[in-house]
Design a protein around this motif. Sequence first.
Motif, PDB file in Angstrom:
ATOM      1  N   UNK A  73      26.283 -38.549  14.018  1.00 35.83           N
ATOM      2  CA  UNK A  73      26.880 -38.076  15.265  1.00 35.83           C
ATOM      3  C   UNK A  73      25.942 -37.112  15.988  1.00 35.83           C
ATOM      4  N   UNK A  74      26.010 -37.130  17.309  1.00 37.17           N
ATOM      5  CA  UNK A  74      25.272 -36.174  18.140  1.00 37.17           C
ATOM      6  C   UNK A  74      26.230 -35.582  19.169  1.00 37.17           C
ATOM      7  N   UNK A  75      25.899 -34.388  19.641  1.00 33.83           N
ATOM      8  CA  UNK A  75      26.794 -33.640  20.520  1.00 33.83           C
ATOM      9  C   UNK A  75      25.995 -33.109  21.710  1.00 33.83           C
ATOM     10  N   UNK A  76      26.520 -33.346  22.898  1.00 37.62           N
ATOM     11  CA  UNK A  76      25.824 -32.888  24.096  1.00 37.62           C
ATOM     12  C   UNK A  76      26.834 -32.516  25.173  1.00 37.62           C
ATOM     13  N   UNK A  77      26.583 -31.396  25.840  1.00 36.64           N
ATOM     14  CA  UNK A  77      27.451 -30.911  26.912  1.00 36.64           C
ATOM     15  C   UNK A  77      26.594 -30.692  28.163  1.00 36.64           C
ATOM     16  N   UNK A  78      26.316 -31.766  28.901  1.00 34.47           N
ATOM     17  CA  UNK A  78      25.328 -31.696  29.980  1.00 34.47           C
ATOM     18  C   UNK A  78      25.910 -31.495  31.376  1.00 34.47           C
TER      19      UNK A  78
END
Length: 259
Positions: free
Chosen positions: A128-133
Motif C-alpha cells: 500500500x502507498x499513501x498520498x495526500x496531494x
Amino acid sequence: MTMNGLVRLEDHGARIDVVLNRPDARNALNLAMCEDLIEAFTQIAAMPDAGLVVLRAEGPAFCAGADLKERKGRDEAWVKGRRRLAFQAYETIGNCALPVIAQVQGALVGSGGEIAMSCDFIVASEAATFRFPEPQWGTVGATQRLQRVIGVPRAKELLYTGRVMGAEEALRIGLVTALTGAETLSATVDEIAERILRAPTLALRLTKHCIDQGARTDLNSGIRIELAAIDRLLSESDWRGGVERFGAQIGSAAKEQKA
C-alpha cells in the motif's frame, strides 16, 4: 435511494463488507460512488444482525482519489455540491455504530484517505502507498481528519509536499494500525474481524460510542459518558453471561499454556 453499482454490499451475517467497485477507474471517487457509500451505510444501520463492517476495494488500488474528470464542464456550484456530498459520505461512514475496518491493498490517494480515515482503523498491505496531494492539484482537502490521526506537523508536511508515503512509514506514524504481506492481507483482516466479533454487539457499539464521544470532550465528561454506557449495558445485556464466558476463555488459555 437506489445504488449505482459502484459500491457493493456483501452480507456475511454478523460481518458486512462494503466494497468499492470501480476498479477500471482505480476506484476514483465520483458523485455516484458518494451516493452509494451513503446508501450502503444507511442499509447497514437497518441490519439487526450486523456486528462489524469491513470496507475494502476491488482491483489493485484502494482509491485513486477524487475523479477530477467528472468536473470538466461543471460550474462552481456543482463542484461545491459534489464536495459536500463527499463529506456526507465520509460522515456516514464515521457515524456507523459498528466497528468499521478499512482494508487497504494498494494506492490510497486524497479522497481514498478520507474514506479510510472515516473507518475505525486501517489494516494495510506492505504494498500500500499513501498520498495526500490536494494542494498540488490546486484544491483543499484532508486537512481535518489527517491531522487528528497523525498530528499537525506530519499532516502539514504530507499535504504541502504531496509525496508518496510507504506502508511502513504509515504504520510508524499511526495512520495504519496493522501491516501485513499482500498475500495475507485478507486473511489478517478476517482474523481481526473474527476476534472483534467474539465480543457482544452491544458492548462493541457502546465502546465505540464512548471512545468517539469522549474524544470530543474532557476526561470528566468522558467518564460520565462511559458510566451512562455501563448503566445501559447492565440493563439491556446478559452481562453475567459475558463475565462467565470470559472467565472460561481465560481458563482455557491457561490450560493451553500449561500443556
